[in-house]
Design a protein around this motif. Structure first.
Motif, PDB file in Angstrom:
ATOM      1  N   LEU A 122      24.251 -16.529  -3.838  1.00 43.35           N
ATOM      2  CA  LEU A 122      22.901 -17.087  -3.859  1.00 43.35           C
ATOM      3  C   LEU A 122      22.319 -17.051  -5.269  1.00 43.35           C
ATOM      4  CD1 LEU A 122      21.529 -15.437  -0.590  1.00 43.35           C
ATOM      5  CD2 LEU A 122      21.877 -17.886  -0.945  1.00 43.35           C
ATOM      6  N   ALA A 123      22.552 -15.961  -5.985  1.00 43.56           N
ATOM      7  CA  ALA A 123      22.035 -15.828  -7.344  1.00 43.56           C
ATOM      8  C   ALA A 123      22.654 -16.871  -8.270  1.00 43.56           C
ATOM      9  CB  ALA A 123      22.308 -14.418  -7.869  1.00 43.56           C
ATOM     10  N   ARG A 124      23.926 -17.189  -8.065  1.00 46.62           N
ATOM     11  CA  ARG A 124      24.601 -18.143  -8.941  1.00 46.62           C
ATOM     12  C   ARG A 124      23.992 -19.542  -8.859  1.00 46.62           C
ATOM     13  NH1 ARG A 124      29.399 -15.137  -7.971  1.00 46.62           N
ATOM     14  NH2 ARG A 124      29.967 -16.391  -6.151  1.00 46.62           N
ATOM     15  N   ILE A 125      23.390 -19.875  -7.713  1.00 43.36           N
ATOM     16  CA  ILE A 125      22.760 -21.191  -7.635  1.00 43.36           C
ATOM     17  C   ILE A 125      21.263 -21.123  -7.925  1.00 43.36           C
ATOM     18  CG2 ILE A 125      24.501 -22.100  -6.073  1.00 43.36           C
ATOM     19  CD1 ILE A 125      22.537 -21.811  -3.773  1.00 43.36           C
ATOM     20  N   GLY A 126      20.800 -19.931  -8.347  1.00 49.59           N
ATOM     21  CA  GLY A 126      19.439 -19.824  -8.864  1.00 49.59           C
ATOM     22  C   GLY A 126      18.442 -19.045  -8.041  1.00 49.59           C
ATOM     23  N   PHE A 127      18.869 -18.439  -6.925  1.00 49.68           N
ATOM     24  CA  PHE A 127      17.934 -17.693  -6.103  1.00 49.68           C
ATOM     25  C   PHE A 127      17.525 -16.378  -6.760  1.00 49.68           C
ATOM     26  CE2 PHE A 127      19.422 -20.367  -2.578  1.00 49.68           C
ATOM     27  CZ  PHE A 127      18.204 -20.661  -1.982  1.00 49.68           C
ATOM     28  N   ARG A 128      16.295 -15.960  -6.457  1.00 53.01           N
ATOM     29  CA  ARG A 128      15.790 -14.651  -6.862  1.00 53.01           C
ATOM     30  C   ARG A 128      15.480 -13.845  -5.604  1.00 53.01           C
ATOM     31  NH1 ARG A 128      10.675 -16.842  -9.446  1.00 53.01           N
ATOM     32  NH2 ARG A 128      11.006 -18.256  -7.693  1.00 53.01           N
ATOM     33  N   PHE A 129      15.385 -12.530  -5.781  1.00 49.86           N
ATOM     34  CA  PHE A 129      15.216 -11.654  -4.622  1.00 49.86           C
ATOM     35  C   PHE A 129      14.071 -10.679  -4.847  1.00 49.86           C
ATOM     36  CE2 PHE A 129      19.697 -12.752  -5.214  1.00 49.86           C
ATOM     37  CZ  PHE A 129      19.904 -13.493  -4.072  1.00 49.86           C
ATOM     38  N   SER A 130      13.604 -10.136  -3.726  1.00 47.34           N
ATOM     39  CA  SER A 130      12.535  -9.141  -3.743  1.00 47.34           C
ATOM     40  C   SER A 130      12.987  -7.931  -2.935  1.00 47.34           C
ATOM     41  CB  SER A 130      11.261  -9.736  -3.132  1.00 47.34           C
ATOM     42  OG  SER A 130      10.273  -8.743  -2.921  1.00 47.34           O
ATOM     43  N   MET A 131      12.588  -6.762  -3.379  1.00 49.87           N
ATOM     44  CA  MET A 131      12.870  -5.533  -2.628  1.00 49.87           C
ATOM     45  C   MET A 131      11.559  -4.975  -2.100  1.00 49.87           C
ATOM     46  SD  MET A 131      15.069  -2.117  -3.660  1.00 49.87           S
ATOM     47  CE  MET A 131      13.899  -1.356  -4.787  1.00 49.87           C
ATOM     48  N   ASP A 132      11.498  -4.748  -0.792  1.00 53.62           N
ATOM     49  CA  ASP A 132      10.291  -4.183  -0.198  1.00 53.62           C
ATOM     50  C   ASP A 132      10.635  -2.932   0.596  1.00 53.62           C
ATOM     51  OD1 ASP A 132      11.446  -5.192   2.111  1.00 53.62           O
ATOM     52  OD2 ASP A 132       9.605  -6.115   2.861  1.00 53.62           O
ATOM     53  N   ARG A 133       9.654  -2.425   1.324  1.00 54.74           N
ATOM     54  CA  ARG A 133       9.783  -1.182   2.090  1.00 54.74           C
ATOM     55  C   ARG A 133      10.394  -0.070   1.227  1.00 54.74           C
ATOM     56  NH1 ARG A 133      12.640  -3.504   7.321  1.00 54.74           N
ATOM     57  NH2 ARG A 133      12.875  -5.361   6.036  1.00 54.74           N
ATOM     58  N   VAL A 134       9.829   0.062   0.047  1.00 49.24           N
ATOM     59  CA  VAL A 134      10.313   1.066  -0.914  1.00 49.24           C
ATOM     60  C   VAL A 134       9.727   2.424  -0.557  1.00 49.24           C
ATOM     61  CG1 VAL A 134      10.325   1.768  -3.337  1.00 49.24           C
ATOM     62  CG2 VAL A 134      10.571  -0.657  -2.726  1.00 49.24           C
ATOM     63  N   ILE A 149      17.176  -9.136  -8.598  1.00 51.43           N
ATOM     64  CA  ILE A 149      15.937  -8.770  -7.903  1.00 51.43           C
ATOM     65  C   ILE A 149      14.809  -8.850  -8.929  1.00 51.43           C
ATOM     66  CG2 ILE A 149      14.704  -6.926  -6.705  1.00 51.43           C
ATOM     67  CD1 ILE A 149      17.544  -6.032  -5.721  1.00 51.43           C
ATOM     68  N   ARG A 150      13.902  -9.783  -8.705  1.00 46.74           N
ATOM     69  CA  ARG A 150      12.856 -10.056  -9.686  1.00 46.74           C
ATOM     70  C   ARG A 150      11.472  -9.643  -9.218  1.00 46.74           C
ATOM     71  NH1 ARG A 150      16.549  -9.810 -12.269  1.00 46.74           N
ATOM     72  NH2 ARG A 150      17.498 -11.311 -13.696  1.00 46.74           N
ATOM     73  N   TYR A 151      11.386  -9.124  -7.980  1.00 43.40           N
ATOM     74  CA  TYR A 151      10.101  -8.646  -7.461  1.00 43.40           C
ATOM     75  C   TYR A 151      10.321  -7.313  -6.767  1.00 43.40           C
ATOM     76  CZ  TYR A 151       8.839 -13.510  -8.253  1.00 43.40           C
ATOM     77  OH  TYR A 151       8.633 -14.740  -8.821  1.00 43.40           O
ATOM     78  N   LEU A 152       9.412  -6.399  -7.016  1.00 40.18           N
ATOM     79  CA  LEU A 152       9.458  -5.082  -6.392  1.00 40.18           C
ATOM     80  C   LEU A 152       8.104  -4.838  -5.745  1.00 40.18           C
ATOM     81  CD1 LEU A 152      10.960  -2.354  -5.994  1.00 40.18           C
ATOM     82  CD2 LEU A 152       9.921  -1.603  -8.139  1.00 40.18           C
ATOM     83  N   LYS A 153       8.101  -4.656  -4.432  1.00 42.08           N
ATOM     84  CA  LYS A 153       6.858  -4.441  -3.707  1.00 42.08           C
ATOM     85  C   LYS A 153       6.656  -2.957  -3.426  1.00 42.08           C
ATOM     86  CE  LYS A 153       6.321  -8.880  -1.375  1.00 42.08           C
ATOM     87  NZ  LYS A 153       6.192  -9.542  -0.069  1.00 42.08           N
ATOM     88  N   LEU A 154       5.458  -2.486  -3.748  1.00 37.79           N
ATOM     89  CA  LEU A 154       5.102  -1.102  -3.448  1.00 37.79           C
ATOM     90  C   LEU A 154       3.828  -1.099  -2.612  1.00 37.79           C
ATOM     91  CD1 LEU A 154       5.718   0.743  -6.846  1.00 37.79           C
ATOM     92  CD2 LEU A 154       7.246   0.563  -4.884  1.00 37.79           C
ATOM     93  N   GLY A 179      11.318  -8.496 -16.762  1.00 40.43           N
ATOM     94  CA  GLY A 179      11.224  -9.714 -15.973  1.00 40.43           C
ATOM     95  C   GLY A 179      11.080  -9.442 -14.488  1.00 40.43           C
ATOM     96  N   ILE A 180      10.985  -8.172 -14.101  1.00 42.08           N
ATOM     97  CA  ILE A 180      10.764  -7.798 -12.706  1.00 42.08           C
ATOM     98  C   ILE A 180       9.269  -7.572 -12.503  1.00 42.08           C
ATOM     99  CG2 ILE A 180      11.236  -6.110 -10.889  1.00 42.08           C
ATOM    100  CD1 ILE A 180      13.883  -5.494 -12.297  1.00 42.08           C
ATOM    101  N   ASP A 181       8.685  -8.323 -11.578  1.00 41.58           N
ATOM    102  CA  ASP A 181       7.249  -8.209 -11.317  1.00 41.58           C
ATOM    103  C   ASP A 181       6.985  -7.199 -10.208  1.00 41.58           C
ATOM    104  OD1 ASP A 181       6.071 -10.077 -13.141  1.00 41.58           O
ATOM    105  OD2 ASP A 181       6.957 -11.677 -11.940  1.00 41.58           O
ATOM    106  N   LEU A 182       5.981  -6.376 -10.416  1.00 45.48           N
ATOM    107  CA  LEU A 182       5.562  -5.389  -9.426  1.00 45.48           C
ATOM    108  C   LEU A 182       4.430  -5.984  -8.594  1.00 45.48           C
ATOM    109  CD1 LEU A 182       6.030  -2.469  -8.490  1.00 45.48           C
ATOM    110  CD2 LEU A 182       4.324  -1.738 -10.168  1.00 45.48           C
TER     111      LEU A 182
END
Length: 219
Positions: A122-134, A149-154, A179-182
């Protein structure tokens, strides 16, 4: 939303199960049952298809908005569906930047070769990911970058817990310039928002900015 402007940047898409009588059944009631019954991939697949429809609807209305879509490890392991989905996305590259897949910290840490392999495709075709429930702030930033992973949810409660202030600040410092947004999530009151704004976090999510509502097809 972006802070402090409160400008909508993304919507997050959730699945809801409707009972025969019409009542909505929320995830805290059906997820465990769905997992035991092996239905998570089916639910996620339906959600993902609907999310793509929503992206196309916003494109037709020329709205510059993206969508976060939760995805379970069961869906990533559904080889037949993911193969079809990858083929679809390769043919529709304009949709890719507007869709962010979200996985929990636990699922990402437990991800086996199949899961991580699909993420790489998925990343190779340009997708970005988010990690939640941290729940663990011992975060490997290099690993996040390796897996796009370009987004981190807290959780807002975690961010505003005085006992966690130093650890949160350490996470913010290590994310700076990567480049990772919180994203501060579950913001429900103006007082919480004021505290988040003082912390310098750039994105917020929560009922304060709008409660969940059914996604309806537009004519």
């Amino acid at each position: 939303v972006s802070l402090p402007q409160r400008k909508h940047r993304f919507f997050e898409v959730f699945s809801r199960v409707r009972a025969a009588a019409g009542a909505l059944i929320l995830p805290d009631r059906y997820l465990e049952i769905a997992e035991r019954a092996g239905l998570m991939a089916t639910i996620d697949n339906l959600l993902l298809v609907r999310c793509i429809q929503l992206i196309r609807e916003t494109e037709r209305r020329q709205h510059a908005i993206g969508f976060f879509c939760n995805m379970s490890a069961a869906t990533l392991s559904d080889a037949a569906f993911m193969r079809q989905f990858l083929d679809l996305m390769v043919r529709n590259q304009t949709l890719v930047p507007k869709l962010v897949f979200e996985l929990s910290q636990q699922e990402l840490r437990a991800g086996g070769a199949v899961t991580m392999g699909i993420l790489s495709q998925l990343a190779r075709i340009g997708f970005r990911f988010s990690m939640d429930r941290v729940t663990d702030l011992d975060i490997d930033v290099d690993a996040l970058l390796r897996h796009d992973i370009r987004y981190l949810k807290l959780d807002c409660a975690l961010l505003l817990d005085p006992a966690m202030a130093q650890r949160v600040e350490d996470v913010r410092r290590r994310l700076d310039g990567t480049g990772i947004d919180l994203i501060a999530e579950k913001i429900e009151t103006d007082a919480q928002l004021d505290a988040i704004l003082r912390s310098g976090i750039d994105f917020g999510q929560g009922y304060l900015f709008g409660e969940p509502r059914p996604a309806r097809r537009q004519p």
